[in-house]
Design a protein around this motif. Sequence first.
Motif, PDB file in Angstrom:
ATOM      1  N   LYS A 229      34.008 -39.810  82.561  1.00 18.17           N
ATOM      2  CA  LYS A 229      35.373 -39.653  83.064  1.00 18.17           C
ATOM      3  C   LYS A 229      35.550 -40.287  84.440  1.00 18.17           C
ATOM      4  O   LYS A 229      36.631 -40.766  84.780  1.00 18.17           O
ATOM      5  N   ARG A 230      34.467 -40.335  85.197  1.00 12.69           N
ATOM      6  CA  ARG A 230      34.526 -40.935  86.523  1.00 12.69           C
ATOM      7  C   ARG A 230      34.813 -42.436  86.460  1.00 12.69           C
ATOM      8  O   ARG A 230      35.327 -43.028  87.421  1.00 12.69           O
ATOM      9  N   ALA A 231      34.500 -43.065  85.319  1.00 12.50           N
ATOM     10  CA  ALA A 231      34.706 -44.509  85.170  1.00 12.50           C
ATOM     11  C   ALA A 231      35.997 -44.854  84.427  1.00 12.50           C
ATOM     12  O   ALA A 231      36.258 -46.022  84.161  1.00 12.50           O
ATOM     13  N   LEU A 232      36.803 -43.849  84.091  1.00 11.52           N
ATOM     14  CA  LEU A 232      38.052 -44.083  83.372  1.00 11.52           C
ATOM     15  C   LEU A 232      39.243 -44.053  84.315  1.00 11.52           C
ATOM     16  O   LEU A 232      39.302 -43.246  85.243  1.00 11.52           O
ATOM     17  N   LYS A 233      40.215 -44.912  84.056  1.00 18.70           N
ATOM     18  CA  LYS A 233      41.486 -44.848  84.758  1.00 18.70           C
ATOM     19  C   LYS A 233      42.200 -43.542  84.397  1.00 18.70           C
ATOM     20  O   LYS A 233      41.862 -42.904  83.388  1.00 18.70           O
ATOM     21  N   PRO A 234      43.196 -43.136  85.179  1.00 20.94           N
ATOM     22  CA  PRO A 234      43.866 -41.854  84.921  1.00 20.94           C
ATOM     23  C   PRO A 234      44.357 -41.680  83.489  1.00 20.94           C
ATOM     24  O   PRO A 234      44.299 -40.574  82.945  1.00 20.94           O
ATOM     25  N   ASP A 235      44.835 -42.742  82.853  1.00 20.31           N
ATOM     26  CA  ASP A 235      45.270 -42.661  81.457  1.00 20.31           C
ATOM     27  C   ASP A 235      44.304 -43.380  80.521  1.00 20.31           C
ATOM     28  O   ASP A 235      44.684 -43.784  79.420  1.00 20.31           O
ATOM     29  N   GLY A 236      43.066 -43.536  80.971  1.00 15.92           N
ATOM     30  CA  GLY A 236      42.081 -44.277  80.184  1.00 15.92           C
ATOM     31  C   GLY A 236      41.605 -43.517  78.957  1.00 15.92           C
ATOM     32  O   GLY A 236      41.792 -42.301  78.825  1.00 15.92           O
ATOM     33  N   VAL A 237      40.967 -44.265  78.053  1.00 15.86           N
ATOM     34  CA  VAL A 237      40.494 -43.715  76.778  1.00 15.86           C
ATOM     35  C   VAL A 237      39.000 -43.983  76.639  1.00 15.86           C
ATOM     36  O   VAL A 237      38.523 -45.090  76.925  1.00 15.86           O
ATOM     37  N   TYR A 238      38.274 -42.967  76.212  1.00 16.24           N
ATOM     38  CA  TYR A 238      36.850 -43.080  75.896  1.00 16.24           C
ATOM     39  C   TYR A 238      36.674 -42.905  74.395  1.00 16.24           C
ATOM     40  O   TYR A 238      37.135 -41.913  73.819  1.00 16.24           O
ATOM     41  N   ALA A 239      36.016 -43.867  73.753  1.00 19.12           N
ATOM     42  CA  ALA A 239      35.790 -43.823  72.306  1.00 19.12           C
ATOM     43  C   ALA A 239      34.291 -43.764  72.041  1.00 19.12           C
ATOM     44  O   ALA A 239      33.570 -44.731  72.289  1.00 19.12           O
TER      45      ALA A 239
END
Length: 327
Positions: A229-239
Amino acid sequence: MKAMVFTQYGSPDGLELKEVSKPAPKDDELLIRVHASSINSWDWEFLNGIPFINRLMYGLLKPKPGKQILGADIAGTVETIGKNVTHFQLGDEVFGDLWDNWGGFAEYVCAPETALELKPIVSTFEEAAAVPQAGVLALQGLRKAGPLQAGQKVLINGAGGGVGTFAIQLAKLAGTEVTGVDAAHKLNVILSLGADHAIDYAQEDFTKMGELYDLIIDCQNYRSMFDIKRALKPDGVYAMVGGSIPRVYQLWFLSSCAPFTRESRKLCLVAEGPNKGLADLKRFIEAGTLVPIVDSIYPLEEVPEAMRYFGEGLHQGKIVITMDSQA
């Protein structure tokens, strides 16, 4: 017919080339003469009996009869058609992922017509066999973020393997800025496929570099979801494409908490099922914009060696098994 069979969980040493009965298709199935198959992580995990959930599905102490031939990806020729099959004809060249049935490491296999598409006309059987599972997982992972926009940042963890090499190409087709993460010996292939940046995971941790991504596709899944989560933008998605069961549980827990914590970052498990998007991949391949990356090709009798090589993690792209030398 010849098939590579395993009757106990463990190392590739337990695989044996045997003569077994040729299968007969049900009314809604096709009998396929297999020309090629390919190795996926599921084959390795099933062979080793890990994670334990595989044993609950396929046999607690040893693989069940009917589940003793590995190989989900296939490319081959239609030899017999069940009476209820309507979409294929004798002689059609097809490919697909037999996720539920397995059996591809053999000269013949039965498959429902819903598991198959016509093979790309520009592909060899070996190239086509490299596509179904890895290509579909890559496509489904990218689609978790919705339609990608040019300039968005995508990171692919495990970018030099089967799923990763497809994901790089598909992400670049959308005009995104792609970062690939993998072992040092895979960085050249990552860059050759169009990735803008390549990171050696042994030297740098992408979750601590300060870069933020719109989409992270994770084919390895060794890091905590809190680090991700630390590497995701505020509206980013992790798959999450693959990984350990504890990591899956962590993802599910954090996803279930998101409505209460007002978390805008989205954590997803890629699990839509086999062949969803395979027709799209076929169109990309026939248009020349997507190329299966085949590391090596082994004949059927050398599946144990191919599996050992897969387990070492040294391959770039896919390892393919060919049956044509057995004809």
